[in-house]
Motif scaffolding. Structure first.
Motif, PDB file in Angstrom:
ATOM      1  N   THR A   2       0.842  -1.193   0.000  1.00  0.00           N
ATOM      2  CA  THR A   2       0.000   0.000   0.000  1.00  0.00           C
ATOM      3  C   THR A   2       0.878   1.243   0.000  1.00  0.00           C
ATOM      4  O   THR A   2       1.948   1.246   0.597  1.00  0.00           O
ATOM      5  CB  THR A   2      -0.902   0.003   1.254  1.00  0.00           C
ATOM      6  OG1 THR A   2      -1.683  -1.185   1.257  1.00  0.00           O
ATOM      7  CG2 THR A   2      -1.811   1.212   1.289  1.00  0.00           C
ATOM      8  N   PHE A   4       1.488   5.035   1.309  1.00  0.00           N
ATOM      9  CA  PHE A   4       1.161   5.815   2.501  1.00  0.00           C
ATOM     10  C   PHE A   4       1.724   7.216   2.363  1.00  0.00           C
ATOM     11  O   PHE A   4       2.826   7.399   1.833  1.00  0.00           O
ATOM     12  CB  PHE A   4       1.754   5.168   3.760  1.00  0.00           C
ATOM     13  CG  PHE A   4       1.124   3.862   4.119  1.00  0.00           C
ATOM     14  CD1 PHE A   4      -0.015   3.821   4.912  1.00  0.00           C
ATOM     15  CD2 PHE A   4       1.655   2.671   3.667  1.00  0.00           C
ATOM     16  CE1 PHE A   4      -0.615   2.611   5.237  1.00  0.00           C
ATOM     17  CE2 PHE A   4       1.070   1.458   3.987  1.00  0.00           C
ATOM     18  CZ  PHE A   4      -0.069   1.426   4.777  1.00  0.00           C
ATOM     19  N   ASP A   6       2.729  10.131   4.948  1.00  0.00           N
ATOM     20  CA  ASP A   6       2.822  10.477   6.360  1.00  0.00           C
ATOM     21  C   ASP A   6       3.170  11.948   6.513  1.00  0.00           C
ATOM     22  O   ASP A   6       3.686  12.579   5.604  1.00  0.00           O
ATOM     23  CB  ASP A   6       3.777   9.560   7.125  1.00  0.00           C
ATOM     24  CG  ASP A   6       5.194   9.605   6.636  1.00  0.00           C
ATOM     25  OD1 ASP A   6       5.876  10.610   6.926  1.00  0.00           O
ATOM     26  OD2 ASP A   6       5.632   8.633   6.008  1.00  0.00           O
ATOM     27  N   SER A  53       5.442   6.760   0.763  1.00  0.00           N
ATOM     28  CA  SER A  53       6.120   5.476   0.813  1.00  0.00           C
ATOM     29  C   SER A  53       5.201   4.364   0.338  1.00  0.00           C
ATOM     30  O   SER A  53       3.984   4.530   0.255  1.00  0.00           O
ATOM     31  CB  SER A  53       6.584   5.175   2.241  1.00  0.00           C
ATOM     32  OG  SER A  53       5.475   5.085   3.113  1.00  0.00           O
ATOM     33  N   GLU A  54       5.825   3.247   0.058  1.00  0.00           N
ATOM     34  CA  GLU A  54       5.105   2.015  -0.217  1.00  0.00           C
ATOM     35  C   GLU A  54       5.526   1.051   0.882  1.00  0.00           C
ATOM     36  O   GLU A  54       6.730   0.903   1.153  1.00  0.00           O
ATOM     37  CB  GLU A  54       5.477   1.473  -1.588  1.00  0.00           C
ATOM     38  CG  GLU A  54       4.646   0.290  -2.003  1.00  0.00           C
ATOM     39  CD  GLU A  54       4.938  -0.150  -3.428  1.00  0.00           C
ATOM     40  OE1 GLU A  54       4.013  -0.656  -4.070  1.00  0.00           O
ATOM     41  OE2 GLU A  54       6.085  -0.003  -3.880  1.00  0.00           O
ATOM     42  N   SER A  57       2.470  -1.886   5.873  1.00  0.00           N
ATOM     43  CA  SER A  57       1.534  -1.342   6.866  1.00  0.00           C
ATOM     44  C   SER A  57       2.000   0.036   7.335  1.00  0.00           C
ATOM     45  O   SER A  57       3.177   0.386   7.188  1.00  0.00           O
ATOM     46  CB  SER A  57       1.448  -2.267   8.086  1.00  0.00           C
ATOM     47  OG  SER A  57       2.674  -2.249   8.805  1.00  0.00           O
ATOM     48  N   ALA A  58       1.071   0.776   7.924  1.00  0.00           N
ATOM     49  CA  ALA A  58       1.418   2.068   8.527  1.00  0.00           C
ATOM     50  C   ALA A  58       2.379   1.856   9.696  1.00  0.00           C
ATOM     51  O   ALA A  58       3.270   2.686   9.927  1.00  0.00           O
ATOM     52  CB  ALA A  58       0.153   2.786   8.988  1.00  0.00           C
ATOM     53  N   VAL A  61       5.917   1.736   8.461  1.00  0.00           N
ATOM     54  CA  VAL A  61       6.387   3.088   8.151  1.00  0.00           C
ATOM     55  C   VAL A  61       6.809   3.791   9.439  1.00  0.00           C
ATOM     56  O   VAL A  61       7.896   4.379   9.520  1.00  0.00           O
ATOM     57  CB  VAL A  61       5.298   3.905   7.420  1.00  0.00           C
ATOM     58  CG1 VAL A  61       5.728   5.355   7.255  1.00  0.00           C
ATOM     59  CG2 VAL A  61       4.978   3.289   6.064  1.00  0.00           C
ATOM     60  N   GLN A  62       5.962   3.721  10.455  1.00  0.00           N
ATOM     61  CA  GLN A  62       6.266   4.402  11.715  1.00  0.00           C
ATOM     62  C   GLN A  62       7.515   3.841  12.371  1.00  0.00           C
ATOM     63  O   GLN A  62       8.333   4.599  12.903  1.00  0.00           O
ATOM     64  CB  GLN A  62       5.070   4.319  12.667  1.00  0.00           C
ATOM     65  CG  GLN A  62       5.242   5.108  13.943  1.00  0.00           C
ATOM     66  CD  GLN A  62       5.250   6.606  13.730  1.00  0.00           C
ATOM     67  OE1 GLN A  62       6.172   7.164  13.145  1.00  0.00           O
ATOM     68  NE2 GLN A  62       4.213   7.270  14.191  1.00  0.00           N
ATOM     69  N   ILE A  75      -0.168   9.076   9.650  1.00  0.00           N
ATOM     70  CA  ILE A  75       0.140   8.201   8.519  1.00  0.00           C
ATOM     71  C   ILE A  75      -1.185   7.821   7.881  1.00  0.00           C
ATOM     72  O   ILE A  75      -2.061   7.264   8.548  1.00  0.00           O
ATOM     73  CB  ILE A  75       0.909   6.943   8.939  1.00  0.00           C
ATOM     74  CG1 ILE A  75       2.222   7.333   9.643  1.00  0.00           C
ATOM     75  CG2 ILE A  75       1.193   6.067   7.722  1.00  0.00           C
ATOM     76  CD1 ILE A  75       3.004   6.160  10.184  1.00  0.00           C
ATOM     77  N   HIS A  76      -1.316   8.112   6.592  1.00  0.00           N
ATOM     78  CA  HIS A  76      -2.571   7.886   5.875  1.00  0.00           C
ATOM     79  C   HIS A  76      -2.347   6.924   4.701  1.00  0.00           C
ATOM     80  O   HIS A  76      -1.446   7.155   3.893  1.00  0.00           O
ATOM     81  CB  HIS A  76      -3.111   9.198   5.315  1.00  0.00           C
ATOM     82  CG  HIS A  76      -3.296  10.249   6.363  1.00  0.00           C
ATOM     83  ND1 HIS A  76      -4.417  10.291   7.160  1.00  0.00           N
ATOM     84  CD2 HIS A  76      -2.495  11.261   6.751  1.00  0.00           C
ATOM     85  CE1 HIS A  76      -4.297  11.306   7.987  1.00  0.00           C
ATOM     86  NE2 HIS A  76      -3.141  11.919   7.770  1.00  0.00           N
ATOM     87  N   PRO A  77      -3.158   5.882   4.584  1.00  0.00           N
ATOM     88  CA  PRO A  77      -3.091   5.051   3.383  1.00  0.00           C
ATOM     89  C   PRO A  77      -3.594   5.858   2.191  1.00  0.00           C
ATOM     90  O   PRO A  77      -4.478   6.705   2.318  1.00  0.00           O
ATOM     91  CB  PRO A  77      -4.012   3.869   3.685  1.00  0.00           C
ATOM     92  CG  PRO A  77      -4.908   4.342   4.781  1.00  0.00           C
ATOM     93  CD  PRO A  77      -4.183   5.427   5.523  1.00  0.00           C
TER      94      PRO A  77
END
Length: 82
Positions: A2, A4, A6, A53-54, A57-58, A61-62, A75-77
């Motif tokens: 997915t 994202f 952020d 980013s790809e 999951s969020a 990323v975090q 962080i938003h999909p």
């Protein structure tokens, strides 16, 4: 995977070099979480930084942002793009 977007707040005065350093810090460890940071943007006056980013999951990323020393505030999909 997915995409994202952020958002980092309270980054007033960030310079292009500081943004580049932060992005490189993410890139150095991104593979450990299966993340790929595509691009980063900053508005130094507003103090906002955006990262695209790809990732699986969020949370992944975090974890990268936290380990690199700059956790995201949001962080938003991004499931749809054109």
């Amino acid at each position: 995977m997915t995409m994202f977007m952020d958002v980092h707040h309270n980054m007033q005065g960030i310079t292009a070099e500081q943004l580049s350093e932060s992005h490189r810090a993410d890139l150095a460890i991104e593979a450990e979480e299966g993340v790929h940071f595509e691009r980063a943007w900053a508005d130094p006056d507003a103090g906002v930084v955006y990262c695209l980013s790809e990732a699986p999951s969020a949370d992944a990323v975090q974890r990268i942002h936290e380990r690199a020393g700059h956790p995201a505030n949001e962080i938003h999909p991004v499931p749809i793009s054109v």
